[in-house]
Design a protein around this motif. Structure first.
Motif, PDB file in Angstrom:
ATOM      1  N   THR A 101      38.478  36.744  50.354  1.00 28.57           N
ATOM      2  CA  THR A 101      39.554  37.326  49.543  1.00 28.57           C
ATOM      3  C   THR A 101      40.871  36.582  49.697  1.00 28.57           C
ATOM      4  O   THR A 101      41.503  36.230  48.701  1.00 28.57           O
ATOM      5  CB  THR A 101      39.749  38.820  49.857  1.00 28.57           C
ATOM      6  N   ASP A 102      41.317  36.325  50.924  1.00 28.79           N
ATOM      7  CA  ASP A 102      42.609  35.661  51.127  1.00 28.79           C
ATOM      8  C   ASP A 102      42.551  34.170  50.797  1.00 28.79           C
ATOM      9  O   ASP A 102      43.469  33.626  50.197  1.00 28.79           O
ATOM     10  CB  ASP A 102      43.095  35.835  52.569  1.00 28.79           C
ATOM     11  N   CYS A 103      41.470  33.528  51.214  1.00 31.93           N
ATOM     12  CA  CYS A 103      41.337  32.073  50.998  1.00 31.93           C
ATOM     13  C   CYS A 103      40.759  31.746  49.632  1.00 31.93           C
ATOM     14  O   CYS A 103      40.840  30.601  49.178  1.00 31.93           O
ATOM     15  CB  CYS A 103      40.461  31.454  52.082  1.00 31.93           C
ATOM     16  N   GLY A 104      40.170  32.736  48.984  1.00 31.41           N
ATOM     17  CA  GLY A 104      39.625  32.529  47.650  1.00 31.41           C
ATOM     18  C   GLY A 104      38.322  31.750  47.612  1.00 31.41           C
ATOM     19  O   GLY A 104      37.959  31.190  46.583  1.00 31.41           O
ATOM     20  N   LEU A 105      37.614  31.712  48.735  1.00 33.45           N
ATOM     21  CA  LEU A 105      36.332  31.009  48.773  1.00 33.45           C
ATOM     22  C   LEU A 105      35.215  31.914  48.268  1.00 33.45           C
ATOM     23  O   LEU A 105      35.189  33.105  48.574  1.00 33.45           O
ATOM     24  CB  LEU A 105      36.010  30.559  50.208  1.00 33.45           C
ATOM     25  N   SER A 106      34.303  31.337  47.533  1.00 26.65           N
ATOM     26  CA  SER A 106      33.119  32.097  47.120  1.00 26.65           C
ATOM     27  C   SER A 106      32.167  32.197  48.313  1.00 26.65           C
ATOM     28  O   SER A 106      32.311  31.449  49.293  1.00 26.65           O
ATOM     29  CB  SER A 106      32.410  31.386  45.959  1.00 26.65           C
ATOM     30  N   ILE A 107      31.206  33.079  48.234  1.00 28.87           N
ATOM     31  CA  ILE A 107      30.227  33.217  49.316  1.00 28.87           C
ATOM     32  C   ILE A 107      29.488  31.897  49.524  1.00 28.87           C
ATOM     33  O   ILE A 107      29.197  31.506  50.649  1.00 28.87           O
ATOM     34  CB  ILE A 107      29.261  34.407  49.063  1.00 28.87           C
ATOM     35  N   GLU A 108      29.212  31.180  48.445  1.00 34.03           N
ATOM     36  CA  GLU A 108      28.531  29.888  48.548  1.00 34.03           C
ATOM     37  C   GLU A 108      29.407  28.878  49.288  1.00 34.03           C
ATOM     38  O   GLU A 108      28.913  28.088  50.089  1.00 34.03           O
ATOM     39  CB  GLU A 108      28.164  29.349  47.159  1.00 34.03           C
ATOM     40  N   GLN A 109      30.703  28.898  49.019  1.00 34.15           N
ATOM     41  CA  GLN A 109      31.615  27.980  49.702  1.00 34.15           C
ATOM     42  C   GLN A 109      31.731  28.318  51.189  1.00 34.15           C
ATOM     43  O   GLN A 109      31.775  27.418  52.028  1.00 34.15           O
ATOM     44  CB  GLN A 109      32.991  27.994  49.034  1.00 34.15           C
ATOM     45  N   VAL A 110      31.777  29.605  51.509  1.00 33.28           N
ATOM     46  CA  VAL A 110      31.811  30.010  52.918  1.00 33.28           C
ATOM     47  C   VAL A 110      30.533  29.542  53.616  1.00 33.28           C
ATOM     48  O   VAL A 110      30.583  29.031  54.738  1.00 33.28           O
ATOM     49  CB  VAL A 110      32.008  31.531  53.071  1.00 33.28           C
ATOM     50  N   GLU A 111      29.403  29.673  52.949  1.00 28.83           N
ATOM     51  CA  GLU A 111      28.140  29.195  53.521  1.00 28.83           C
ATOM     52  C   GLU A 111      28.170  27.681  53.718  1.00 28.83           C
ATOM     53  O   GLU A 111      27.654  27.175  54.717  1.00 28.83           O
ATOM     54  CB  GLU A 111      26.966  29.617  52.644  1.00 28.83           C
TER      55      GLU A 111
END
Length: 113
Positions: free
Chosen positions: A41-51
């Motif tokens: 939410t804060d960094c705006g990363l998608s779940i795929e990007q976090v992975e």
């Protein structure tokens, strides 16, 4: 996918390394990348990007994140502390559950005390 970790000798260096990774690879403003920043939410990363970030950190530091890591890790600081613990640079983070700790230890011989 592995990146150089030269000079990363403690959890603070690891935090800075992850900040640079997210800033450079995903274009997130460094002002947003604070310890309490929530990765999605804060960094705006998608779940795929976090992975992807988890994969890069794991490959670069020769650690393994168990399935369910994103159920335990929400914030940038949590990711950093978990990775540092798995690499043997930091004590067990207080926020992880006992069951998750067991999974981590089974996969990472270097997990600290």
């Amino acid at each position: 996918m592995s990146r150089s970790i030269e000079g990363v000798t403690n959890w603070m260096h690891l935090f800075r390394w992850i900040v640079k990774l997210i800033r450079d690879d995903y274009g997130v403003d460094e002002k947003i990348l604070t310890r309490t920043a929530v990765l999605e939410t804060d960094c705006g990363l998608s779940i795929e990007q976090v992975e992807e970030v988890l994969d890069i950190v794991a490959d670069s530091f020769a650690i393994r994140f168990p399935q369910g890591t994103l159920d335990e890790v929400l914030k940038l600081e949590e990711l950093c502390l978990l990775a540092a613990w798995l690499k043997g640079m930091f004590k067990r983070p207080d926020f992880i559950s006992d069951g998750f700790e067991a999974k981590c230890r089974a996969m990472n011989a270097s997990a600290g005390a």
